[in-house]
Scaffold this motif. Structure first.
Motif, PDB file in Angstrom:
ATOM      1  N   ARG A   1       3.731   1.712  38.987  1.00  0.00           N
ATOM      2  CA  ARG A   1       4.190   1.269  37.668  1.00  0.00           C
ATOM      3  C   ARG A   1       3.070   1.368  36.633  1.00  0.00           C
ATOM      4  O   ARG A   1       3.291   1.771  35.496  1.00  0.00           O
ATOM      5  CB  ARG A   1       4.729  -0.154  37.765  1.00  0.00           C
ATOM      6  N   VAL A   2       1.861   1.000  37.042  1.00  0.00           N
ATOM      7  CA  VAL A   2       0.711   1.087  36.138  1.00  0.00           C
ATOM      8  C   VAL A   2       0.431   2.549  35.787  1.00  0.00           C
ATOM      9  O   VAL A   2       0.246   2.894  34.609  1.00  0.00           O
ATOM     10  CB  VAL A   2      -0.536   0.417  36.765  1.00  0.00           C
ATOM     11  N   THR A   3       0.436   3.418  36.786  1.00  0.00           N
ATOM     12  CA  THR A   3       0.205   4.843  36.550  1.00  0.00           C
ATOM     13  C   THR A   3       1.286   5.419  35.647  1.00  0.00           C
ATOM     14  O   THR A   3       0.996   6.185  34.726  1.00  0.00           O
ATOM     15  CB  THR A   3       0.155   5.604  37.886  1.00  0.00           C
ATOM     16  N   HIS A   4       2.536   5.033  35.885  1.00  0.00           N
ATOM     17  CA  HIS A   4       3.630   5.502  35.035  1.00  0.00           C
ATOM     18  C   HIS A   4       3.436   5.041  33.592  1.00  0.00           C
ATOM     19  O   HIS A   4       3.669   5.800  32.647  1.00  0.00           O
ATOM     20  CB  HIS A   4       4.981   5.006  35.557  1.00  0.00           C
ATOM     21  N   THR A   5       2.990   3.813  33.408  1.00  0.00           N
ATOM     22  CA  THR A   5       2.768   3.287  32.060  1.00  0.00           C
ATOM     23  C   THR A   5       1.705   4.102  31.329  1.00  0.00           C
ATOM     24  O   THR A   5       1.896   4.489  30.171  1.00  0.00           O
ATOM     25  CB  THR A   5       2.350   1.802  32.130  1.00  0.00           C
ATOM     26  N   VAL A   6       0.605   4.376  31.996  1.00  0.00           N
ATOM     27  CA  VAL A   6      -0.470   5.154  31.370  1.00  0.00           C
ATOM     28  C   VAL A   6       0.030   6.557  31.021  1.00  0.00           C
ATOM     29  O   VAL A   6      -0.197   7.050  29.911  1.00  0.00           O
ATOM     30  CB  VAL A   6      -1.716   5.220  32.286  1.00  0.00           C
ATOM     31  N   ARG A   7       0.734   7.199  31.943  1.00  0.00           N
ATOM     32  CA  ARG A   7       1.247   8.551  31.689  1.00  0.00           C
ATOM     33  C   ARG A   7       2.267   8.566  30.558  1.00  0.00           C
ATOM     34  O   ARG A   7       2.281   9.484  29.742  1.00  0.00           O
ATOM     35  CB  ARG A   7       1.869   9.124  32.957  1.00  0.00           C
ATOM     36  N   ALA A   8       3.142   7.554  30.501  1.00  0.00           N
ATOM     37  CA  ALA A   8       4.151   7.489  29.439  1.00  0.00           C
ATOM     38  C   ALA A   8       3.485   7.317  28.076  1.00  0.00           C
ATOM     39  O   ALA A   8       3.879   7.955  27.092  1.00  0.00           O
ATOM     40  CB  ALA A   8       5.124   6.348  29.707  1.00  0.00           C
TER      41      ALA A   8
ATOM     42  N   MET B   1       6.933   9.135  15.246  1.00  0.00           N
ATOM     43  CA  MET B   1       6.669   9.094  16.669  1.00  0.00           C
ATOM     44  C   MET B   1       7.619   8.085  17.310  1.00  0.00           C
ATOM     45  O   MET B   1       7.805   6.992  16.796  1.00  0.00           O
ATOM     46  CB  MET B   1       5.211   8.678  16.898  1.00  0.00           C
ATOM     47  N   LYS B   2       8.250   8.441  18.411  1.00  0.00           N
ATOM     48  CA  LYS B   2       9.194   7.543  19.058  1.00  0.00           C
ATOM     49  C   LYS B   2       8.486   6.447  19.834  1.00  0.00           C
ATOM     50  O   LYS B   2       7.368   6.626  20.310  1.00  0.00           O
ATOM     51  CB  LYS B   2      10.118   8.332  19.968  1.00  0.00           C
ATOM     52  N   ARG B   3       9.139   5.300  19.917  1.00  0.00           N
ATOM     53  CA  ARG B   3       8.584   4.190  20.678  1.00  0.00           C
ATOM     54  C   ARG B   3       8.837   4.409  22.163  1.00  0.00           C
ATOM     55  O   ARG B   3       9.877   4.919  22.546  1.00  0.00           O
ATOM     56  CB  ARG B   3       9.228   2.880  20.252  1.00  0.00           C
ATOM     57  N   PRO B   4       7.897   4.007  23.016  1.00  0.00           N
ATOM     58  CA  PRO B   4       8.125   4.164  24.455  1.00  0.00           C
ATOM     59  C   PRO B   4       9.233   3.225  24.907  1.00  0.00           C
ATOM     60  O   PRO B   4       9.480   2.207  24.281  1.00  0.00           O
ATOM     61  CB  PRO B   4       6.778   3.773  25.067  1.00  0.00           C
ATOM     62  N   LYS B   5       9.909   3.580  25.966  1.00  0.00           N
ATOM     63  CA  LYS B   5      10.959   2.728  26.505  1.00  0.00           C
ATOM     64  C   LYS B   5      10.299   1.537  27.187  1.00  0.00           C
ATOM     65  O   LYS B   5       9.714   1.663  28.255  1.00  0.00           O
ATOM     66  CB  LYS B   5      11.823   3.512  27.475  1.00  0.00           C
ATOM     67  N   ALA B   6      10.398   0.390  26.545  1.00  0.00           N
ATOM     68  CA  ALA B   6       9.683  -0.799  26.998  1.00  0.00           C
ATOM     69  C   ALA B   6      10.060  -1.201  28.418  1.00  0.00           C
ATOM     70  O   ALA B   6       9.241  -1.731  29.153  1.00  0.00           O
ATOM     71  CB  ALA B   6       9.919  -1.951  26.038  1.00  0.00           C
TER      72      ALA B   6
ATOM     73  N   LEU C   1       0.485   8.261  27.258  1.00  0.00           N
ATOM     74  CA  LEU C   1      -0.191   9.524  26.961  1.00  0.00           C
ATOM     75  C   LEU C   1       0.820  10.578  26.503  1.00  0.00           C
ATOM     76  O   LEU C   1       0.618  11.246  25.489  1.00  0.00           O
ATOM     77  CB  LEU C   1      -0.958  10.011  28.192  1.00  0.00           C
ATOM     78  N   ARG C   2       1.922  10.701  27.226  1.00  0.00           N
ATOM     79  CA  ARG C   2       2.959  11.677  26.903  1.00  0.00           C
ATOM     80  C   ARG C   2       3.569  11.420  25.520  1.00  0.00           C
ATOM     81  O   ARG C   2       3.827  12.342  24.764  1.00  0.00           O
ATOM     82  CB  ARG C   2       4.068  11.614  27.964  1.00  0.00           C
ATOM     83  N   ASP C   3       3.772  10.143  25.167  1.00  0.00           N
ATOM     84  CA  ASP C   3       4.409   9.803  23.898  1.00  0.00           C
ATOM     85  C   ASP C   3       3.432   9.747  22.727  1.00  0.00           C
ATOM     86  O   ASP C   3       3.823   9.437  21.607  1.00  0.00           O
ATOM     87  CB  ASP C   3       5.148   8.473  24.020  1.00  0.00           C
ATOM     88  N   GLY C   4       2.153  10.021  22.974  1.00  0.00           N
ATOM     89  CA  GLY C   4       1.172  10.101  21.893  1.00  0.00           C
ATOM     90  C   GLY C   4       0.516   8.785  21.527  1.00  0.00           C
ATOM     91  O   GLY C   4      -0.116   8.683  20.486  1.00  0.00           O
ATOM     92  N   TYR C   5       0.646   7.771  22.384  1.00  0.00           N
ATOM     93  CA  TYR C   5       0.004   6.487  22.098  1.00  0.00           C
ATOM     94  C   TYR C   5      -1.413   6.430  22.651  1.00  0.00           C
ATOM     95  O   TYR C   5      -2.191   5.568  22.276  1.00  0.00           O
ATOM     96  CB  TYR C   5       0.842   5.341  22.662  1.00  0.00           C
ATOM     97  N   LEU C   6      -1.724   7.323  23.562  1.00  0.00           N
ATOM     98  CA  LEU C   6      -3.084   7.498  24.065  1.00  0.00           C
ATOM     99  C   LEU C   6      -3.458   8.955  23.862  1.00  0.00           C
ATOM    100  O   LEU C   6      -2.594   9.828  23.894  1.00  0.00           O
ATOM    101  CB  LEU C   6      -3.170   7.179  25.563  1.00  0.00           C
TER     102      LEU C   6
ATOM    103  N   ALA D   1      -3.726   5.273  16.614  1.00  0.00           N
ATOM    104  CA  ALA D   1      -3.365   4.165  15.720  1.00  0.00           C
ATOM    105  C   ALA D   1      -2.029   3.553  16.144  1.00  0.00           C
ATOM    106  O   ALA D   1      -1.873   2.326  16.198  1.00  0.00           O
ATOM    107  CB  ALA D   1      -3.303   4.662  14.283  1.00  0.00           C
ATOM    108  N   ALA D   2      -1.062   4.404  16.471  1.00  0.00           N
ATOM    109  CA  ALA D   2       0.234   3.902  16.943  1.00  0.00           C
ATOM    110  C   ALA D   2       0.081   3.207  18.297  1.00  0.00           C
ATOM    111  O   ALA D   2       0.790   2.239  18.592  1.00  0.00           O
ATOM    112  CB  ALA D   2       1.235   5.051  17.047  1.00  0.00           C
ATOM    113  N   GLY D   3      -0.845   3.682  19.103  1.00  0.00           N
ATOM    114  CA  GLY D   3      -1.108   3.061  20.402  1.00  0.00           C
ATOM    115  C   GLY D   3      -1.630   1.647  20.257  1.00  0.00           C
ATOM    116  O   GLY D   3      -1.271   0.751  21.023  1.00  0.00           O
TER     117      GLY D   3
END
Length: 84
Positions: free
Chosen positions: A45-52, A1-6, A54-59, A71-73
Motif C-alpha cells: 500500500r505504501v509503495t502504491h501510494t508513492v507510485r500513484a 492536474m487531477k487529484r489522486p484517488k484518496a 509520482l504518476r499523477d505529478g504530485y512527486l 507544489a500540488a504535492g
C-alpha cells in the motif's frame, strides 16, 4: 492536474512523505523504512501510494532518482496532515 484517488492512498504514508521531504529529497525506500514498525503497516500500500503520487505529478524525480513533492504535492500532504 487531477487529484489522486484518496481511497487508494495511505494517508500515513503521505504524512511521512511530508516529514521526510521537509528538508531534502527522499527515496521511496525511506518511506517504507519509516513506517516498517507501525501497526497495520502494508508495504504494498505504501509503495502504491508513492507510485500513484509520482504518476499523477504530485512527486517529481530530482537528483539521483530521489523524489520531492511538487507544489500540488505539498497541497496533498497538507490535506493528509489536516493543515487545511
Amino acid at each position: 492536474m487531477k487529484r489522486p484517488k484518496a481511497r487508494f492512498l495511505d494517508p500515513r504514508a503521505v504524512q511521512v512523505i511530508g516529514t521526510l521531504a521537509h528538508n531534502r529529497p527522499f527515496a521511496a525506500r525511506e518511506v517504507n523504512e519509516y513506517l516498517r514498525f507501525e501497526p497495520g503497516y502494508d508495504a504494498r500500500r505504501v509503495t502504491h501510494t508513492v507510485r500513484a503520487l509520482l504518476r499523477d505529478g504530485y512527486l517529481k524525480k530530482v537528483e539521483g532518482g530521489k523524489l520531492y513533492p511538487t507544489a500540488a504535492g505539498w497541497d496533498v500532504i497538507e490535506a493528509a496532515c489536516g493543515v487545511r
